[in-house]
Design a protein around this motif. Structure first.
Motif, PDB file in Angstrom:
ATOM      1  N   GLN A 144       0.824  -1.211   0.000  1.00 57.50           N
ATOM      2  CA  GLN A 144       0.000   0.000   0.000  1.00 57.50           C
ATOM      3  C   GLN A 144       0.859   1.261   0.000  1.00 57.50           C
ATOM      4  O   GLN A 144       0.520   2.245  -0.652  1.00 57.50           O
ATOM      5  CB  GLN A 144      -0.942   0.006   1.209  1.00 57.50           C
ATOM      6  N   ARG A 145       2.009   1.226   0.699  1.00 65.01           N
ATOM      7  CA  ARG A 145       2.916   2.387   0.691  1.00 65.01           C
ATOM      8  C   ARG A 145       3.452   2.631  -0.722  1.00 65.01           C
ATOM      9  O   ARG A 145       3.576   3.776  -1.150  1.00 65.01           O
ATOM     10  CB  ARG A 145       4.062   2.189   1.683  1.00 65.01           C
ATOM     11  N   GLU A 146       3.763   1.574  -1.444  1.00 60.92           N
ATOM     12  CA  GLU A 146       4.236   1.716  -2.821  1.00 60.92           C
ATOM     13  C   GLU A 146       3.142   2.314  -3.704  1.00 60.92           C
ATOM     14  O   GLU A 146       3.412   3.174  -4.538  1.00 60.92           O
ATOM     15  CB  GLU A 146       4.695   0.365  -3.383  1.00 60.92           C
ATOM     16  N   CYS A 147       1.920   1.872  -3.523  1.00 64.72           N
ATOM     17  CA  CYS A 147       0.794   2.429  -4.279  1.00 64.72           C
ATOM     18  C   CYS A 147       0.608   3.906  -3.956  1.00 64.72           C
ATOM     19  O   CYS A 147       0.352   4.717  -4.849  1.00 64.72           O
ATOM     20  CB  CYS A 147      -0.487   1.657  -3.977  1.00 64.72           C
ATOM     21  N   LEU A 148       0.746   4.244  -2.686  1.00 63.71           N
ATOM     22  CA  LEU A 148       0.605   5.633  -2.273  1.00 63.71           C
ATOM     23  C   LEU A 148       1.694   6.500  -2.899  1.00 63.71           C
ATOM     24  O   LEU A 148       1.424   7.619  -3.346  1.00 63.71           O
ATOM     25  CB  LEU A 148       0.648   5.726  -0.744  1.00 63.71           C
ATOM     26  N   LYS A 149       2.917   5.991  -2.956  1.00 59.97           N
ATOM     27  CA  LYS A 149       4.011   6.745  -3.595  1.00 59.97           C
ATOM     28  C   LYS A 149       3.679   7.033  -5.056  1.00 59.97           C
ATOM     29  O   LYS A 149       3.904   8.141  -5.537  1.00 59.97           O
ATOM     30  CB  LYS A 149       5.317   5.946  -3.532  1.00 59.97           C
ATOM     31  N   LEU A 150       3.169   6.029  -5.751  1.00 59.22           N
ATOM     32  CA  LEU A 150       2.811   6.202  -7.157  1.00 59.22           C
ATOM     33  C   LEU A 150       1.710   7.252  -7.301  1.00 59.22           C
ATOM     34  O   LEU A 150       1.787   8.138  -8.154  1.00 59.22           O
ATOM     35  CB  LEU A 150       2.360   4.875  -7.768  1.00 59.22           C
ATOM     36  N   LEU A 151       0.693   7.171  -6.460  1.00 59.33           N
ATOM     37  CA  LEU A 151      -0.384   8.160  -6.512  1.00 59.33           C
ATOM     38  C   LEU A 151       0.136   9.560  -6.226  1.00 59.33           C
ATOM     39  O   LEU A 151      -0.232  10.522  -6.906  1.00 59.33           O
ATOM     40  CB  LEU A 151      -1.482   7.793  -5.514  1.00 59.33           C
ATOM     41  N   ASP A 152       0.996   9.685  -5.224  1.00 59.87           N
ATOM     42  CA  ASP A 152       1.573  10.998  -4.900  1.00 59.87           C
ATOM     43  C   ASP A 152       2.350  11.556  -6.090  1.00 59.87           C
ATOM     44  O   ASP A 152       2.259  12.746  -6.397  1.00 59.87           O
ATOM     45  CB  ASP A 152       2.476  10.901  -3.674  1.00 59.87           C
ATOM     46  N   ALA A 153       3.118  10.703  -6.752  1.00 59.35           N
ATOM     47  CA  ALA A 153       3.902  11.149  -7.915  1.00 59.35           C
ATOM     48  C   ALA A 153       2.978  11.612  -9.042  1.00 59.35           C
ATOM     49  O   ALA A 153       3.221  12.654  -9.671  1.00 59.35           O
ATOM     50  CB  ALA A 153       4.813  10.027  -8.396  1.00 59.35           C
ATOM     51  N   LYS A 154       1.929  10.872  -9.312  1.00 58.88           N
ATOM     52  CA  LYS A 154       0.983  11.252 -10.374  1.00 58.88           C
ATOM     53  C   LYS A 154       0.272  12.556 -10.024  1.00 58.88           C
ATOM     54  O   LYS A 154       0.097  13.435 -10.873  1.00 58.88           O
ATOM     55  CB  LYS A 154      -0.049  10.142 -10.605  1.00 58.88           C
ATOM     56  N   ILE A 155      -0.141  12.690  -8.779  1.00 58.64           N
ATOM     57  CA  ILE A 155      -0.815  13.919  -8.353  1.00 58.64           C
ATOM     58  C   ILE A 155       0.128  15.106  -8.476  1.00 58.64           C
ATOM     59  O   ILE A 155      -0.251  16.176  -8.951  1.00 58.64           O
ATOM     60  CB  ILE A 155      -1.356  13.760  -6.911  1.00 58.64           C
ATOM     61  N   SER A 156       1.366  14.927  -8.090  1.00 60.67           N
ATOM     62  CA  SER A 156       2.354  15.998  -8.188  1.00 60.67           C
ATOM     63  C   SER A 156       2.562  16.386  -9.655  1.00 60.67           C
ATOM     64  O   SER A 156       2.609  17.575  -9.992  1.00 60.67           O
ATOM     65  CB  SER A 156       3.670  15.542  -7.566  1.00 60.67           C
TER      66      SER A 156
END
Length: 126
Positions: free
Chosen positions: A100-112
């Protein structure tokens, strides 16, 4: 001692009466006391146990493991097996959290990325 009906207990635990009956039927709950009218009456200890079951289920513990754990607790023995079962599950929860932390990192990168695209000045053609 305060007791609660099945509906009240279900509400307190965030479950449905149907789920509580099912838990009882499959052995996740021990014998639930009944009032003079024959209806189930849940006490504080029952609610504490349901809280544990709810958390185990929320973390993805398979029902068969929950059943085994409940069986061991009711027998009053099997501390070593209970410990091992919980340790195994803890490792599963840790793996799930890492994923889930890896998924969150990906989402944060896309949002950024998309936020920076929208924040950049737009050029218009003449």
């Amino acid at each position: 001692m305060t007791t609660w009906s099945i509906g009240e207990a279900a509400t307190k635990c965030g479950l449905t009466p149907h789920t509580l009956r099912w838990y009882e039927r499959i052995g996740l709950l021990g014998t639930i006391e009944r009032g003079g009218d024959g209806r189930r009456r849940f006490n504080d200890r029952d609610l504490d146990w349901l809280s544990l079951l709810t958390k185990l289920r929320a973390t993805g513990m398979p029902v068969r493991d929950m059943q085994r754990y409940a069986e061991l607790v009711r027998s009053g023995a099997g501390e070593a097996e209970r410990l091992e079962l919980l340790k195994r599950h803890r490792e599963e929860v840790r793996r799930a959290l890492a994923s889930q932390r890896e998924c969150l990192k990906l989402l944060d990168a896309k949002i950024s990325y998309y936020s920076s695209c929208l924040a950049a000045p737009q050029t218009t053609e003449l």
